[in-house]
Design a protein around this motif. Structure first.
Motif, PDB file in Angstrom:
ATOM      1  N   PRO A  90       0.793  -1.229   0.000  1.00  0.00           N
ATOM      2  CA  PRO A  90       0.000   0.000   0.000  1.00  0.00           C
ATOM      3  C   PRO A  90       0.828   1.282   0.000  1.00  0.00           C
ATOM      4  O   PRO A  90       0.266   2.378  -0.126  1.00  0.00           O
ATOM      5  CB  PRO A  90      -0.831  -0.120   1.279  1.00  0.00           C
ATOM      6  CG  PRO A  90       0.002  -0.974   2.178  1.00  0.00           C
ATOM      7  CD  PRO A  90       0.693  -1.958   1.275  1.00  0.00           C
ATOM      8  N   LEU A  91       2.133   1.172   0.157  1.00  0.00           N
ATOM      9  CA  LEU A  91       3.018   2.345   0.152  1.00  0.00           C
ATOM     10  C   LEU A  91       2.558   3.387   1.170  1.00  0.00           C
ATOM     11  O   LEU A  91       2.682   4.599   0.944  1.00  0.00           O
ATOM     12  CB  LEU A  91       3.084   2.969  -1.257  1.00  0.00           C
ATOM     13  CG  LEU A  91       3.497   2.043  -2.400  1.00  0.00           C
ATOM     14  CD1 LEU A  91       3.368   2.757  -3.748  1.00  0.00           C
ATOM     15  CD2 LEU A  91       4.935   1.544  -2.215  1.00  0.00           C
ATOM     16  N   GLU A 130       4.363   9.572   0.997  1.00  0.00           N
ATOM     17  CA  GLU A 130       3.346  10.605   0.752  1.00  0.00           C
ATOM     18  C   GLU A 130       3.066  10.657  -0.751  1.00  0.00           C
ATOM     19  O   GLU A 130       3.964  10.998  -1.528  1.00  0.00           O
ATOM     20  CB  GLU A 130       3.827  11.970   1.230  1.00  0.00           C
ATOM     21  CG  GLU A 130       2.846  13.093   0.917  1.00  0.00           C
ATOM     22  CD  GLU A 130       3.434  14.477   1.114  1.00  0.00           C
ATOM     23  OE1 GLU A 130       2.713  15.458   0.834  1.00  0.00           O
ATOM     24  OE2 GLU A 130       4.606  14.577   1.522  1.00  0.00           O
ATOM     25  N   PRO A 131       1.841  10.337  -1.180  1.00  0.00           N
ATOM     26  CA  PRO A 131       1.522  10.445  -2.606  1.00  0.00           C
ATOM     27  C   PRO A 131       1.260  11.908  -2.978  1.00  0.00           C
ATOM     28  O   PRO A 131       0.393  12.565  -2.392  1.00  0.00           O
ATOM     29  CB  PRO A 131       0.262   9.593  -2.760  1.00  0.00           C
ATOM     30  CG  PRO A 131      -0.386   9.641  -1.410  1.00  0.00           C
ATOM     31  CD  PRO A 131       0.713   9.803  -0.397  1.00  0.00           C
ATOM     32  N   MET A 188       1.940  11.230 -10.519  1.00  0.00           N
ATOM     33  CA  MET A 188       1.971  10.907  -9.099  1.00  0.00           C
ATOM     34  C   MET A 188       3.406  10.582  -8.707  1.00  0.00           C
ATOM     35  O   MET A 188       4.104   9.831  -9.401  1.00  0.00           O
ATOM     36  CB  MET A 188       1.073   9.710  -8.795  1.00  0.00           C
ATOM     37  CG  MET A 188       1.065   9.303  -7.333  1.00  0.00           C
ATOM     38  SD  MET A 188       0.267  10.555  -6.288  1.00  0.00           S
ATOM     39  CE  MET A 188      -1.465  10.275  -6.744  1.00  0.00           C
ATOM     40  N   VAL A 189       3.854  11.154  -7.595  1.00  0.00           N
ATOM     41  CA  VAL A 189       5.193  10.888  -7.082  1.00  0.00           C
ATOM     42  C   VAL A 189       5.055  10.509  -5.613  1.00  0.00           C
ATOM     43  O   VAL A 189       4.422  11.223  -4.832  1.00  0.00           O
ATOM     44  CB  VAL A 189       6.119  12.110  -7.233  1.00  0.00           C
ATOM     45  CG1 VAL A 189       7.514  11.779  -6.711  1.00  0.00           C
ATOM     46  CG2 VAL A 189       6.191  12.567  -8.682  1.00  0.00           C
ATOM     47  N   PRO A 195       8.577   8.398  -8.860  1.00  0.00           N
ATOM     48  CA  PRO A 195       7.486   8.756  -9.764  1.00  0.00           C
ATOM     49  C   PRO A 195       6.776   7.526 -10.318  1.00  0.00           C
ATOM     50  O   PRO A 195       7.397   6.496 -10.603  1.00  0.00           O
ATOM     51  CB  PRO A 195       8.197   9.524 -10.883  1.00  0.00           C
ATOM     52  CG  PRO A 195       9.582   8.957 -10.893  1.00  0.00           C
ATOM     53  CD  PRO A 195       9.903   8.623  -9.459  1.00  0.00           C
ATOM     54  N   SER A 196       5.470   7.636 -10.476  1.00  0.00           N
ATOM     55  CA  SER A 196       4.669   6.580 -11.080  1.00  0.00           C
ATOM     56  C   SER A 196       4.625   6.828 -12.589  1.00  0.00           C
ATOM     57  O   SER A 196       4.039   7.815 -13.040  1.00  0.00           O
ATOM     58  CB  SER A 196       3.258   6.584 -10.498  1.00  0.00           C
ATOM     59  OG  SER A 196       2.458   5.613 -11.124  1.00  0.00           O
ATOM     60  N   LEU A 197       5.235   5.949 -13.347  1.00  0.00           N
ATOM     61  CA  LEU A 197       5.315   6.126 -14.800  1.00  0.00           C
ATOM     62  C   LEU A 197       4.462   5.120 -15.567  1.00  0.00           C
ATOM     63  O   LEU A 197       4.055   5.377 -16.691  1.00  0.00           O
ATOM     64  CB  LEU A 197       6.768   6.007 -15.269  1.00  0.00           C
ATOM     65  CG  LEU A 197       7.773   6.980 -14.657  1.00  0.00           C
ATOM     66  CD1 LEU A 197       9.155   6.757 -15.257  1.00  0.00           C
ATOM     67  CD2 LEU A 197       7.332   8.421 -14.858  1.00  0.00           C
ATOM     68  N   TYR A 198       4.210   3.954 -14.965  1.00  0.00           N
ATOM     69  CA  TYR A 198       3.422   2.917 -15.622  1.00  0.00           C
ATOM     70  C   TYR A 198       2.953   1.926 -14.560  1.00  0.00           C
ATOM     71  O   TYR A 198       3.543   1.815 -13.492  1.00  0.00           O
ATOM     72  CB  TYR A 198       4.223   2.165 -16.704  1.00  0.00           C
ATOM     73  CG  TYR A 198       5.729   2.255 -16.562  1.00  0.00           C
ATOM     74  CD1 TYR A 198       6.484   3.004 -17.462  1.00  0.00           C
ATOM     75  CD2 TYR A 198       6.399   1.626 -15.518  1.00  0.00           C
ATOM     76  CE1 TYR A 198       7.859   3.098 -17.337  1.00  0.00           C
ATOM     77  CE2 TYR A 198       7.782   1.711 -15.397  1.00  0.00           C
ATOM     78  CZ  TYR A 198       8.503   2.458 -16.312  1.00  0.00           C
ATOM     79  OH  TYR A 198       9.863   2.551 -16.168  1.00  0.00           O
TER      80      TYR A 198
END
Length: 277
Positions: A11-12, A16-17, A28-29, A68-71
């Motif tokens: 769940p990370l 901090e999203p 989103m990072v 960073p969320s890339l995919y």
């Protein structure tokens, strides 16, 4: 650091999203930690529990991690069918430029802006970054951003259609080499000897372009963890992911030493006043 199951959803919750808009694009990072910034750029198929584990190691070493969320779906364990679908999608995406040497992936412009932001927020001498697999070369292109001081290339796989190809233009590569020489910096790079996506020809091309500023580390295939998710067994097929799924987290293992070397490299460049331990 809390031990987590790597085959279960992460769940990370200790990150901090943040939705961060740079260069007109919002991504989103996931941010966590205290200290100089290190950007952990995920491999395909995304921010898996294995990638998150590495990010936590970086955080525990005294850095603020920007991931960073890339995919893919963040925190999702690697699934064969979903992984294959993501792999096909990113191969066709203009943002990542999977095929054709001689030019940086467009996403690296956004990542350079993220490095500037992270440096502004965290301070310190500068920023570090590690790219893996699909993102493996991104940290080199990020050296065009002055705040970037510590680039790590872990099994850089692009371009997919040229074993000796470099995903960066000749002019950009020349600018990076000049900066490395001027500021006495190095690029650290890792691969497994038998990796079919990041072959010896690519590291030779990097060395020809960057000279002794390119510091390569080649691990024997025998050092790779054989117990990997099905996606890596059936799609990747060879030892590949040095600090994630193919890492053996045991004392004396070459992959754990590689992880420690990377953390020490970040400390050397970003925490020069502190002893690494």
């Amino acid at each position: 650091m809390q031990t987590r199951e790597l085959d279960m959803y992460d769940p990370l919750e200790d990150f901090e999203p943040r939705k961060i808009t740079l260069e007109g694009t919002t991504k989103m990072v996931h941010v966590s930690g205290i200290g100089p910034a290190v950007i952990v750029i995920p491999e395909v198929p995304g921010i898996s529990p294995h990638v998150a584990r590495f990010a936590r190691w970086v955080r525990e070493a005294g850095f603020t991690v920007y991931m960073p969320s890339l995919y893919g779906r963040d925190g999702e364990p690697v699934d064969l069918e979903i992984g294959q679908a993501i792999f096909k999608r990113v191969c066709l995406s203009a943002e990542f430029r999977a095929f054709g040497a001689g030019g940086s992936a467009p996403v690296t412009k956004w990542l350079r802006a993220l490095a500037r932001l992270a440096h502004d927020e965290c301070g310190g001498p500068g920023v570090g970054a590690i790219g893996m697999c699909f993102s493996g070369n991104f940290a080199l292109s990020m050296m065009l951003e002055p705040s970037m001081l510590a680039p790590v290339l872990s099994q850089p796989a692009l371009p997919l259609d040229d074993d000796a190809g470099l995903q960066i233009s000749s002019n950009e590569l020349k600018a990076v080499r000049e900066r490395l020489d001027k500021e006495d910096l190095t690029v650290q790079a890792y691969r497994f000897e038998g990796d079919r996506f990041c072959k010896a020809e690519r590291f030779t091309a990097y060395r020809d372009a960057l000279g002794h500023r390119f510091v390569s580390h080649v691990l024997p295939d025998s050092a790779a963890n054989p117990d990997v998710p099905e996606f890596f067994e059936k799609v990747v097929q060879t030892p590949h992911n040095v600090v994630t799924v193919h890492l053996i987290d045991e004392e004396g293992q070459p992959t754990r030493r590689a992880r420690d070397e990377i953390l020490e490299f970040f400390a050397l460049r970003l925490q020069p006043h502190l002893p690494f331990c």
